[in-house]
Each structure stands twice: as structure tokens, then as C-alpha cells.
Scaffold this motif. Sequence first.
Motif, short mmCIF file in Angstrom:
data_model
loop_
_atom_site.label_atom_id
_atom_site.label_comp_id
_atom_site.label_asym_id
_atom_site.label_seq_id
_atom_site.Cartn_x
_atom_site.Cartn_y
_atom_site.Cartn_z
N MET A 179 0.84 -1.19 0.00
CA MET A 179 0.00 0.00 0.00
C MET A 179 0.88 1.25 0.00
O MET A 179 1.22 1.78 1.03
N SER A 180 1.29 1.64 -1.18
CA SER A 180 2.18 2.78 -1.31
C SER A 180 1.38 4.07 -1.09
O SER A 180 0.20 4.13 -1.40
N PHE A 181 2.04 5.10 -0.56
CA PHE A 181 1.34 6.38 -0.29
C PHE A 181 0.71 6.95 -1.55
O PHE A 181 -0.25 7.71 -1.48
N ASN A 182 1.30 6.64 -2.72
CA ASN A 182 0.77 7.21 -3.95
C ASN A 182 -0.19 6.24 -4.64
O ASN A 182 -0.22 6.14 -5.84
N SER A 183 -0.97 5.48 -3.83
CA SER A 183 -1.89 4.52 -4.44
C SER A 183 -3.31 4.74 -3.92
O SER A 183 -3.52 5.30 -2.83
N LEU A 184 -4.26 4.27 -4.69
CA LEU A 184 -5.66 4.42 -4.30
C LEU A 184 -6.01 3.66 -3.01
O LEU A 184 -6.68 4.21 -2.14
N PRO A 185 -5.55 2.40 -2.87
CA PRO A 185 -5.85 1.70 -1.62
C PRO A 185 -5.40 2.50 -0.39
O PRO A 185 -6.11 2.56 0.61
N PHE A 186 -4.23 3.15 -0.48
CA PHE A 186 -3.79 3.92 0.68
C PHE A 186 -4.74 5.07 0.96
O PHE A 186 -5.07 5.35 2.12
N LEU A 187 -5.19 5.73 -0.08
CA LEU A 187 -6.10 6.86 0.09
C LEU A 187 -7.37 6.41 0.83
O LEU A 187 -7.78 7.03 1.82
N LEU A 188 -7.93 5.28 0.38
CA LEU A 188 -9.14 4.75 1.02
C LEU A 188 -8.86 4.35 2.47
O LEU A 188 -9.61 4.68 3.39
N PHE A 189 -7.74 3.64 2.64
CA PHE A 189 -7.33 3.22 3.98
C PHE A 189 -7.21 4.43 4.90
O PHE A 189 -7.73 4.46 6.01
N PHE A 190 -6.53 5.46 4.41
CA PHE A 190 -6.27 6.60 5.28
C PHE A 190 -7.55 7.37 5.61
O PHE A 190 -7.71 7.82 6.74
N VAL A 191 -8.43 7.50 4.64
CA VAL A 191 -9.69 8.21 4.93
C VAL A 191 -10.45 7.48 6.04
O VAL A 191 -10.96 8.09 6.99
N ALA A 192 -10.48 6.15 5.96
CA ALA A 192 -11.17 5.36 6.99
C ALA A 192 -10.49 5.52 8.34
O ALA A 192 -11.16 5.77 9.36
N VAL A 193 -9.15 5.43 8.35
CA VAL A 193 -8.42 5.55 9.62
C VAL A 193 -8.64 6.94 10.23
O VAL A 193 -8.95 7.08 11.41
N PHE A 194 -8.47 7.94 9.39
CA PHE A 194 -8.60 9.33 9.86
C PHE A 194 -9.97 9.56 10.50
O PHE A 194 -10.09 10.13 11.59
N THR A 195 -11.03 9.10 9.82
CA THR A 195 -12.38 9.34 10.29
C THR A 195 -12.62 8.65 11.64
O THR A 195 -13.07 9.29 12.61
N LEU A 196 -12.30 7.37 11.71
CA LEU A 196 -12.53 6.65 12.96
C LEU A 196 -11.66 7.21 14.09
O LEU A 196 -12.12 7.38 15.22
N TYR A 197 -10.42 7.48 13.75
CA TYR A 197 -9.44 7.95 14.74
C TYR A 197 -9.91 9.24 15.42
O TYR A 197 -9.86 9.36 16.63
N TRP A 198 -10.40 10.19 14.64
CA TRP A 198 -10.78 11.47 15.22
C TRP A 198 -12.23 11.52 15.70
O TRP A 198 -12.57 12.30 16.57
N PHE A 199 -13.09 10.69 15.09
CA PHE A 199 -14.50 10.79 15.47
C PHE A 199 -14.92 9.71 16.45
O PHE A 199 -15.47 10.01 17.50
N ALA A 200 -14.60 8.45 16.12
CA ALA A 200 -15.06 7.38 17.01
C ALA A 200 -14.26 7.34 18.31
O ALA A 200 -14.79 7.03 19.37
N PHE A 201 -12.94 7.64 18.20
CA PHE A 201 -12.10 7.48 19.40
C PHE A 201 -11.60 8.83 19.92
O PHE A 201 -10.52 8.91 20.50
N ARG A 202 -12.38 9.85 19.69
CA ARG A 202 -11.92 11.20 20.00
C ARG A 202 -11.46 11.37 21.45
O ARG A 202 -12.20 11.06 22.38
N GLU A 203 -10.23 11.84 21.59
CA GLU A 203 -9.63 12.15 22.89
C GLU A 203 -9.57 10.98 23.85
O GLU A 203 -9.39 11.15 25.05
N LYS A 204 -9.77 9.78 23.33
CA LYS A 204 -9.55 8.60 24.17
C LYS A 204 -8.19 8.04 23.76
O LYS A 204 -8.09 7.26 22.81
N THR A 205 -7.17 8.45 24.49
CA THR A 205 -5.81 8.15 24.07
C THR A 205 -5.57 6.66 23.90
O THR A 205 -5.00 6.22 22.91
N LYS A 206 -5.97 5.88 24.89
CA LYS A 206 -5.70 4.43 24.83
C LYS A 206 -6.41 3.79 23.65
O LYS A 206 -5.84 2.93 22.97
N ALA A 207 -7.66 4.19 23.44
CA ALA A 207 -8.41 3.61 22.33
C ALA A 207 -7.78 4.03 21.00
O ALA A 207 -7.66 3.22 20.07
#
Lengths: 80, 483
Positions: free
Chosen positions: B1-29
Motif C-alpha cells: 500500500m504505497s502512499f501514492n496509491s488508491l488503496p492507501f487513500l481509502l485506507f487513510f480516509v477510513a483511519v482518519f475518520t474513525l481515529y478522530w470521530f469514534a475514538f476522539r480524545e480517548k488516548t488508549k483507544a
Amino acid sequence: MQNEALLEQVQEIFRDVLDDEEIVLQETSTAEDVEGWDSLTHIQLIVAIEKHFKIKFTSKEILSWKNVGELVDCLAAKLA
Amino acid sequence: MSFNSLPFLLFFVAVFTLYWFAFREKTKAQNAFLLIASWFFYGYASLKMLPLLIGATAVFYGLGIWMKHCRSEKGASWIGTLGVVLGVGLLLAFKYLNFFIESFAALFQAMGLQTNWHTFNIILPLGLSFITFKLISYVLEIRRGKIEAETDFVAFAAYIAFFPCLLSGPIDRPQFLGQLHKTRVFDYDTAAEGMRQFLWGLAKKVLIADRCVYVIDPVWENIGEASGSSLLMAALLYTFQMYTDFSGYSDMAIGTGKLLGFRIAKNFNYPFFATNVAEYWRRWHMSLTSWLTDYVFMPLNVRFRDWGKFGMILAIVINMVLVGLWHGANWTFGAFGLYHGLLFIPLILSGAFAKKHKLKAGRLGLPKLSDLGGMVLTFLLVTVGLVIFRADSVGQAWQFLSGMAHLETLKGFYLFFLHPDFRTKTVLIIVLMVLEWRNRTVEFPLVPLKAYHWAVRYAIYLALVCLLVMLWDKNLTFLYIDF
């Protein structure tokens, strides 16, 4: 000798080796705070300090210092 | 999954969204989620090697805890040494074993002895050189008393496997763990800066590095037939390709880190503005060179300190050979390192190595002539080094360099700038250098954009993104993925 007096002498050595009269050292100073103090000049500073105080640090001591304060503490312990 | 690939883009959008919204300010989670995402990222690239990554992480975590509970300082020191041996052993087994077998077999053959040794079918685990360097620095920093052993396994494993830096660095030090223990609050400015840095990295990669491949590779495939001037052009372009590829990758990694609220170690600081080779190495692949400086060069230099300049030369040559060999098991990498080590000698003898040169602009905002001379000379020396680096064998490097070394080379050379294959690249490289020079005091040249009017800013983003989508070559991955 008091640590403060030692710090002053160490500061003098730094100014001399790094050729910069404006260097002001504090106990919390690190290589980041002093211009020209990098991995290459570090060793020249150590050698100059060892010569000046006629002492010898161990490799372990040299590599464990986190700031100037720890260097001076180590120096004070050697001179005591 | 190279940074300049579509799979990475999809992966990162999913990670970013969950990371900041689902686990907001819960450091351990957030840490647990980062760890799972990072292991997934690694498994996606190389599922077979995932157990090795997890196993090595567990072993080094255990070593840290063992050091912490060890009563005697000597005991802890021994455990640290064991960690270094294990880390280096991992590298040797996967990266250098076949090389040793082949080299010794060749040596014995030269002495008239026949061997029937076999090499092994070893696959180099992705990112191994980067991962082992993180693991080794962890035990060394504990041994030096600079950090405490990490008790939180999830945080430790997330540091080792942190996906933005997992495959090709930058090599963050264990002090990075401090960031994993802090509560991360989403900061718009940091995230926007991360986006800009990612975009800048991608632009360097797509617009310059990937464009260069198709003119450089054919020359290398046919060195015997190529004219001196095309060899020279290929060599010069390769220096730019290597820089834009690897610094582009690094900017994308650091940008990704910022989007998740992390500060990742800097890897490049406008290396082509270095006026000598020592300065160049303070600006090129900085996370690797500072690692080796701390754990190889400094201890050697401390040990050799009473031998004056000779001691320093010895320490730097050993250090640079290791910088070379870190890239892989080939004599070319050793020769590359040795070459750079030797380039330090005049700098050490003259005392010029340590002087951090402050770049000041002369008339018209351009570099001063004396600085420019140093920059060009350094660039040419680096280019010669990268020919050795790129070659399959020392013999091939020699063939390439000697093919360049005659007067005919310069005669045909200027014509290249007019050739359609090179014209655009030359212009883009000049634009890059001008942008870098003007912005050399900030982290990357797009930083000042934040002060622009939003309409101008977004117009620039849009234009850049369109250009990148149009020219994006999905077949090309990053050069440093091989190390």
C-alpha cells in the motif's frame, strides 16, 4: 568547587572551542540551544574540558549526559 | 500500500475518520486503533512477515521490562547488549546472510578451494532496516538512562509499527512514545499543514521523480552503448530523482503523521544547498544519519578522542561505510559509504567540517557566488556517489564513471536541455530549486500558502491536484521500499 563556578569555567571552554563569545550556558542547555555545538564539535569540547581540569571521563558518562547540568555534576563528582 | 496509491487513500480516509470521530480524545483507544491499523497496513503489504514484526516487538518490549526490573546496572547493561545483538542478528539473517555466503565462497575459490555452499531463499521483510533500527535504539536509550522502559505494550507496539513510518522511515526515536501517551486533540492548523506537506511530497514524486525513471533506466540498461553526455545526464537526473522520490516519500509520511496529530522526525533539510559534504549529510536522510551519529559515530569518536584528527577520521569512515551498508548487502553500498567517508577527510583536516555555514542571500536574493560554487561541487560529488550507489556492481559503476570522463561528454551535454525528453524535467527541476531556495527557512515550500487568500490557496491546490491526477503513474512505487 561549586557547580556554578564550574559552569562558568565550562562556559569559557565552550566559547573558546566554538569561537563564539556570546555563548551563555545554563544547567538546562543542550546541543539544540547552542549554535555550533554538534556531534562533531562535542568531542572537541570534551577533550578541552578533560585537559583543562586534568580528568578523564568514561565513555559511558559522556554518552549519558542529557544537558550541561549533568556534565557539570559529573565533573564536580570527579573533582571532589 | 504505497502512499501514492488508491488503496492507501481509502485506507487513510477510513483511519482518519474513525481515529478522530469514534475514538476522539480517548488516548488508549486511539493507540489501540493505530496499532491495529498499522498491523493491517503491514499485513496488507506482506502478510507472511507480520508474525515477525509482532514477534520482534514482543521480544523487545520484554527486554525493556526486564531491564527495568533488573537490580544491578551491569545486568541491565547486558540485557541492552543482548537487544543490540538480537537486532543486528535480525538484520544479518535477513539482509546479509547470502552476501556473506557468496563472498566467502568466492574468496575460497580465489584461494583455490572449492566449496559447495548454498545460499538461502530469503525474502527481505518490508521495512526491516527501519524497524530494527527503532528496536535497537529503544534498548540503547534505556541503557543510557535517557528513557524509561515502556510498560504499555499497545503504545510500544504502535510506536514500532506506526504506519506512516513503517516501510521507509523516517526513523523516529523512542522519545516518540511521549506523543503516544499525550491526549491528541484535533487541531485544524496542524492537519491542514499535514495535507499541504503530503501534497508537496506527492508533487515532487509524481512531477519529477516518476518522470525521470523513463529516461534514466534505459541509459543504465545499456551503459556500453550510451554516449558520455547521456551518461552524465542520467547521473545528474538520478540525483534529482533520488531526492524527489525519497524526500517526497518523507514529506508524505510526515504529513500523514501530522494529520493524526503526531510530529515525526525530519528527514531532509534542502540538501542541495549544502556547501560541503559534511553539511550535506546533516541535511540528507537525517533520521538515519543522526541515528548512526548517536550510536556508532559518537561512541567511536569518544573512544578515539585522544588520537586527534586521525581518531575522528577513523570514526567517520567506519560510520559512513555503515551508512552505505545499511542500504543492503552489496559491495557497491560499501564503496558508496567509503567514498563519502573519504570525502570527509579534507574537511576534518582543514577544520571546515564543524562550521555550520549560515546561508545568506547575495544580490537579487540569489546565493552568494562562493556558496554557489560549494553547492555545485557538493552536488557533483554526491552525483558520483549515487552512480556507485545505483550500480549493480563496483565494476559497472566504474564503467559508468569512466564512460563519462572524457571531453566529448561536455560537447553534447548542453543539447540535452533542448531535447523534448529533458526540457520539461529541466524546467521543473529549476522551479523546484527556486521554490526551495526561497523557502529554505521553513519546513517545506508550501508552508507560506497558509497566509494566502483562501481563493488563491484553493486555486493552487486544485491546479496541483489536477496535474497530479493527470500525470500520476500507478506502476511506480518508492525507491526506498527496497531497503
